[in-house]
Write a protein that holds these residues in place. Structure first.
Motif, PDB file in Angstrom:
ATOM      1  N   UNK A   1      76.793 -58.495  -3.022  1.00  0.00           N
ATOM      2  CA  UNK A   1      75.377 -58.606  -3.261  1.00  0.00           C
ATOM      3  C   UNK A   1      74.607 -57.497  -3.055  1.00  0.00           C
ATOM      4  N   UNK A   2      73.739 -56.945  -3.863  1.00  0.00           N
ATOM      5  CA  UNK A   2      72.748 -55.827  -3.525  1.00  0.00           C
ATOM      6  C   UNK A   2      71.534 -56.439  -3.190  1.00  0.00           C
ATOM      7  N   UNK A   3      70.725 -55.679  -1.965  1.00  0.00           N
ATOM      8  CA  UNK A   3      69.782 -56.188  -1.471  1.00  0.00           C
ATOM      9  C   UNK A   3      68.469 -56.148  -2.618  1.00  0.00           C
ATOM     10  N   UNK A   4      68.704 -55.202  -3.727  1.00  0.00           N
ATOM     11  CA  UNK A   4      67.559 -55.409  -4.713  1.00  0.00           C
ATOM     12  C   UNK A   4      68.239 -56.003  -5.812  1.00  0.00           C
ATOM     13  N   UNK A   5      67.511 -57.252  -6.414  1.00  0.00           N
ATOM     14  CA  UNK A   5      68.196 -58.103  -7.185  1.00  0.00           C
ATOM     15  C   UNK A   5      66.658 -58.814  -7.764  1.00  0.00           C
ATOM     16  N   UNK A   6      67.381 -59.567  -8.875  1.00  0.00           N
ATOM     17  CA  UNK A   6      66.371 -60.693  -9.401  1.00  0.00           C
ATOM     18  C   UNK A   6      67.316 -61.833  -9.599  1.00  0.00           C
ATOM     19  N   UNK A   7      67.081 -63.080  -9.071  1.00  0.00           N
ATOM     20  CA  UNK A   7      67.646 -64.504  -9.230  1.00  0.00           C
ATOM     21  C   UNK A   7      66.955 -65.173 -10.183  1.00  0.00           C
ATOM     22  N   UNK A   8      67.397 -66.178 -10.902  1.00  0.00           N
ATOM     23  CA  UNK A   8      66.599 -66.911 -11.550  1.00  0.00           C
ATOM     24  C   UNK A   8      67.477 -68.117 -12.129  1.00  0.00           C
ATOM     25  N   UNK A   9      66.571 -69.019 -13.202  1.00  0.00           N
ATOM     26  CA  UNK A   9      67.133 -70.089 -13.714  1.00  0.00           C
ATOM     27  C   UNK A   9      66.806 -70.062 -15.122  1.00  0.00           C
ATOM     28  N   UNK A  10      67.683 -70.209 -15.943  1.00  0.00           N
ATOM     29  CA  UNK A  10      67.820 -70.644 -17.392  1.00  0.00           C
ATOM     30  C   UNK A  10      67.899 -72.081 -17.678  1.00  0.00           C
ATOM     31  N   UNK A  11      67.499 -72.287 -18.998  1.00  0.00           N
ATOM     32  CA  UNK A  11      68.158 -73.599 -19.273  1.00  0.00           C
ATOM     33  C   UNK A  11      68.264 -73.894 -20.654  1.00  0.00           C
ATOM     34  N   UNK A  12      69.389 -74.595 -21.128  1.00  0.00           N
ATOM     35  CA  UNK A  12      69.681 -74.771 -22.611  1.00  0.00           C
ATOM     36  C   UNK A  12      69.767 -76.213 -22.905  1.00  0.00           C
ATOM     37  N   UNK A  13      68.748 -76.887 -23.709  1.00  0.00           N
ATOM     38  CA  UNK A  13      68.713 -78.022 -24.263  1.00  0.00           C
ATOM     39  C   UNK A  13      69.599 -78.142 -25.520  1.00  0.00           C
ATOM     40  N   UNK A  14      70.048 -79.437 -25.566  1.00  0.00           N
ATOM     41  CA  UNK A  14      70.968 -79.625 -26.981  1.00  0.00           C
ATOM     42  C   UNK A  14      70.305 -79.119 -28.444  1.00  0.00           C
ATOM     43  N   UNK A  15      70.917 -78.261 -29.095  1.00  0.00           N
ATOM     44  CA  UNK A  15      70.086 -77.518 -30.305  1.00  0.00           C
ATOM     45  C   UNK A  15      69.196 -76.785 -30.160  1.00  0.00           C
ATOM     46  N   UNK A  16      69.003 -76.242 -28.961  1.00  0.00           N
ATOM     47  CA  UNK A  16      67.917 -75.243 -28.450  1.00  0.00           C
ATOM     48  C   UNK A  16      68.740 -73.927 -27.997  1.00  0.00           C
ATOM     49  N   UNK A  17      67.857 -72.806 -27.955  1.00  0.00           N
ATOM     50  CA  UNK A  17      68.397 -71.444 -27.536  1.00  0.00           C
ATOM     51  C   UNK A  17      68.136 -71.553 -26.101  1.00  0.00           C
ATOM     52  N   UNK A  18      68.986 -71.003 -25.499  1.00  0.00           N
ATOM     53  CA  UNK A  18      68.914 -70.738 -24.054  1.00  0.00           C
ATOM     54  C   UNK A  18      67.397 -70.199 -23.604  1.00  0.00           C
ATOM     55  N   UNK A  19      66.587 -70.614 -22.697  1.00  0.00           N
ATOM     56  CA  UNK A  19      65.476 -69.971 -22.105  1.00  0.00           C
ATOM     57  C   UNK A  19      65.240 -69.789 -20.796  1.00  0.00           C
ATOM     58  N   UNK A  20      64.677 -68.680 -20.324  1.00  0.00           N
ATOM     59  CA  UNK A  20      64.151 -68.497 -19.134  1.00  0.00           C
ATOM     60  C   UNK A  20      63.086 -69.595 -18.439  1.00  0.00           C
ATOM     61  N   UNK A  21      63.520 -69.960 -17.454  1.00  0.00           N
ATOM     62  CA  UNK A  21      62.553 -70.915 -16.675  1.00  0.00           C
ATOM     63  C   UNK A  21      61.754 -70.284 -15.783  1.00  0.00           C
ATOM     64  N   UNK A  22      62.395 -69.603 -14.948  1.00  0.00           N
ATOM     65  CA  UNK A  22      61.814 -68.774 -13.918  1.00  0.00           C
ATOM     66  C   UNK A  22      62.441 -67.706 -13.114  1.00  0.00           C
ATOM     67  N   UNK A  23      62.058 -66.605 -12.715  1.00  0.00           N
ATOM     68  CA  UNK A  23      62.888 -65.941 -11.753  1.00  0.00           C
ATOM     69  C   UNK A  23      62.159 -65.305 -10.646  1.00  0.00           C
ATOM     70  N   UNK A  24      62.991 -64.811  -9.696  1.00  0.00           N
ATOM     71  CA  UNK A  24      62.294 -64.046  -8.408  1.00  0.00           C
ATOM     72  C   UNK A  24      63.037 -63.062  -8.240  1.00  0.00           C
ATOM     73  N   UNK A  25      62.212 -62.174  -7.653  1.00  0.00           N
ATOM     74  CA  UNK A  25      62.857 -60.861  -7.114  1.00  0.00           C
ATOM     75  C   UNK A  25      63.206 -60.961  -5.732  1.00  0.00           C
ATOM     76  N   UNK A  26      64.027 -59.992  -5.395  1.00  0.00           N
ATOM     77  CA  UNK A  26      64.167 -60.101  -3.865  1.00  0.00           C
ATOM     78  C   UNK A  26      62.911 -59.724  -2.955  1.00  0.00           C
ATOM     79  N   UNK A  27      61.935 -59.025  -3.805  1.00  0.00           N
ATOM     80  CA  UNK A  27      60.695 -58.701  -2.861  1.00  0.00           C
ATOM     81  C   UNK A  27      59.833 -59.855  -3.036  1.00  0.00           C
TER      82      UNK A  27
END
Length: 114
Positions: free
Chosen positions: A27-53
């Motif tokens: 783990x590097x201290x500067x990073x971005x973590x987030x959540x994506x989701x994929x519903x049936x028949x749909x493309x994966x999409x970004x839900x939310x993300x948050x930086x280490x800051x």
């Protein structure tokens, strides 16, 4: 980097769930973590993300209902999901991104149904 997500499940419309995802490994201290989701028949999409800051971004569809947060000491990201509806049904994936690489968790199913 390994990601372990938890907290998915079945919830009624209008209900709430909290997802957690712990990162381990190099783990590097500067990073971005987030959540994506994929519903049936749909493309994966970004839900939310948050930086280490602490900077956050959200998909328009979840603004005001979902809140992303993190505990840097535990390398863990959370997604508090409120006022869930059927359109939120999907497999949710957590991500970790740093130094040009992105890692994906195994996915956790969220089903909103009465």
């Amino acid at each position: 980097v390994q990601l372990q997500a938890s907290g998915g499940g079945l919830v009624q419309p209008g209900g709430s769930l909290r997802l957690s995802c712990a990162a381990s490994g190099s783990i590097y201290r500067i990073n971005v973590m987030g959540w994506y989701r994929q519903a049936p028949g749909k493309q994966r999409e970004l839900v939310a993300d948050i930086s280490s800051g602490g900077s956050t971004s959200y998909a328009n569809s979840v603004l005001g209902r979902f809140t992303i947060s993190r505990d840097n000491g535990k390398n863990t990201v959370y997604l508090q999901m409120n006022s869930l509806n059927a359109e939120d049904t999907a497999v949710y994936y957590c991500t970790y991104a740093s130094r040009g690489s992105k890692y994906w968790g195994q996915g956790t199913q969220v089903t909103v149904s009465s």
